[in-house]
Scaffold this active site. Structure first.
Site: not given
Ligand code: CTP
Length: 404
Positions: A289, A210
């Site tokens: 990944k 955030n």
């Protein structure tokens, strides 16, 4: 607090401008004194604009007889009017002059007349810093009670790598405020503070996070340390220098923050949860990944544990302060969070307001107290807001104790 900022003639003189600003943001008045060599690197106008005050550059700057008479004792007035003298950058030349007690210009004369706290932030080439002459001078100044902030190591302007860089101006400002702060009303307290965002990994290179910068929590940590508290700062990933005199515990995820807070909370007399903790974490982060495909993808999330609520259950007589980041119904939401999480105070702010809160230097908050009081604080730098939060927290604790 009133600070004299002495600026020496080194390449790091430009960083003194940021230091002047950081000191003012922390509520200090700042009088800048520059040496003639400093003026070669940065103009007095920069400091005058930042501090709203005339910059002192010479012992004999005035032309009329009256002005010369008054300026001839100005170093005494400046010495008496200020609590702290910080010299940054303190060049090898200034360090040597201070050590010998020479009074060849305003700054060196002021140094002799100054009876308050003296803080020196040397910055110079590594060989000059390591030279036995500088070493002896520094040892002499330390023995005299001057506080010397050691230079950082890194790439220097001269192209060499080593010790000699001026530390981050924000760190110097915090050190100045901490060392010279007249009020030590948090002496004996241990304050545990959380700050910053958390990062919830999707795979080894991606995460959910955030916009929290951590500035409010770091300002609280610096304010508490300057007022005499022992401070444990549990910090999510941020891009801020570590506050002076504060123990920083670095974490990444909400779960790591929870574990750190639970293991350290027993030391705390005051606990402040200013971190923007992720409410959800990734259910099954990939160990490798994730490769892109043409197909739509979704990430499954699980709720995280509410750390503040957990601390609230076991807080005992610790003072517990939560934060509430809201876009509407500020006071009602602050009160709801205070009650459900068993806090003594909630610091509520409207994150939707332009220029306030997240990622900003300033904040405008409303304090919602368990006594029913609601105190809106005016917009101010996060450091000033942090000090006001502690002022009200101490009053609140007195009120709660006198009720019990
Ligand atoms: N908090 C926490 N742990 C969480 C979520 C929040 O400790 N998992 C704390 C924050 O540090 C802050 C307070 O709870 O002190 C309020 O955080 P906020 O994000 O405003 O509220 P939430 O409880 O997450 O509620 P909502 O998302 O509904 O506003």
């Amino acid at each position: 607090m009133r600070t004299v900022l002495g600026v020496g003639g080194g390449i790091a003189a430009y960083k003194a401008a940021e230091l002047a600003r950081a000191l003012m943001e922390r509520g200090s008045e700042v009088q800048v004194v520059m040496t003639a060599a400093a003026e070669e690197f940065i103009r007095p106008l920069t400091f005058a604009s930042l501090t709203n005050r005339k910059v002192i550059t010479s012992l004999f700057a005035s032309s009329s007889a009256d002005e010369v008479l008054s300026s001839s004792v100005e170093h005494i007035r400046v010495a008496q009017d200020n609590h702290v003298l910080v010299v940054a950058p303190a060049t090898a030349d200034l360090v040597a002059k201070f050590a010998q007690g020479l009074a060849t210009d305003f700054l060196t004369t002021l140094y002799l007349a100054f009876t308050g706290k003296v803080i020196l932030a040397p910055a110079m080439n590594t060989a000059m810093w390591d030279h036995p002459a500088t070493r002896e001078n520094i040892a002499k100044l330390k023995a005299r009670g001057n506080f010397v902030l050691p230079p950082d190591e890194g790439l220097l302007a001269c192209g060499t790598t080593g010790a000699g860089r001026l530390p981050d101006p924000v760190m110097i400002a915090d050190a100045v405020i901490t060392l010279a702060h007249p009020r030590k009303d948090l002496d004996g307290e241990t304050v545990v503070i959380t700050a910053g965002p958390t990062q919830e990994a999707i795979d080894p290179v991606r995460f959910i996070s955030n916009r929290s910068s951590g500035r409010m929590g770091y300002a609280l940590a610096a304010a508490a340390a300057s007022r005499g508290a022992r401070v444990v700062l549990v910090s999510g990933p941020v891009n801020l220098p570590e506050p002076f005199g504060v123990e920083v515990v670095k974490v990444r995820s909400a779960q790591q923050m929870r574990d750190a807070v639970i293991s350290r909370m027993k030391e705390g007399t005051i606990i402040i949860k200013s971190a923007a903790v992720a409410d959800y974490t990734v259910s099954n982060p990939s160990p490798q990944k994730i490769k892109k495909t043409a197909a739509r993808m979704s990430v499954e999330l699980d709720p995280t544990v509410d750390i503040l609520a957990e601390v609230g259950r076991y807080k005992g007589d610790r003072l517990l302060i939560g934060f509430a980041a809201e876009t509407q119904n500020l006071v009602a939401e602050g009160r709801r969070k205070m009650e459900t999480k068993n806090c003594d105070m909630v610091v509520a702010n409207l994150v939707s307001k332009e220029g306030i809160g997240f990622d900003s230097e300033v904040n405008e908050v409303t304090l919602v107290m368990s006594t029913g009081e609601v105190i809106p604080l005016p917009e101010a730098s996060k450091r000033v807001v942090a000090d006001q939060i502690f002022d009200h927290a101490l009053k609140l604790r007195l009120a709660l104790h006198s009720r019990a």
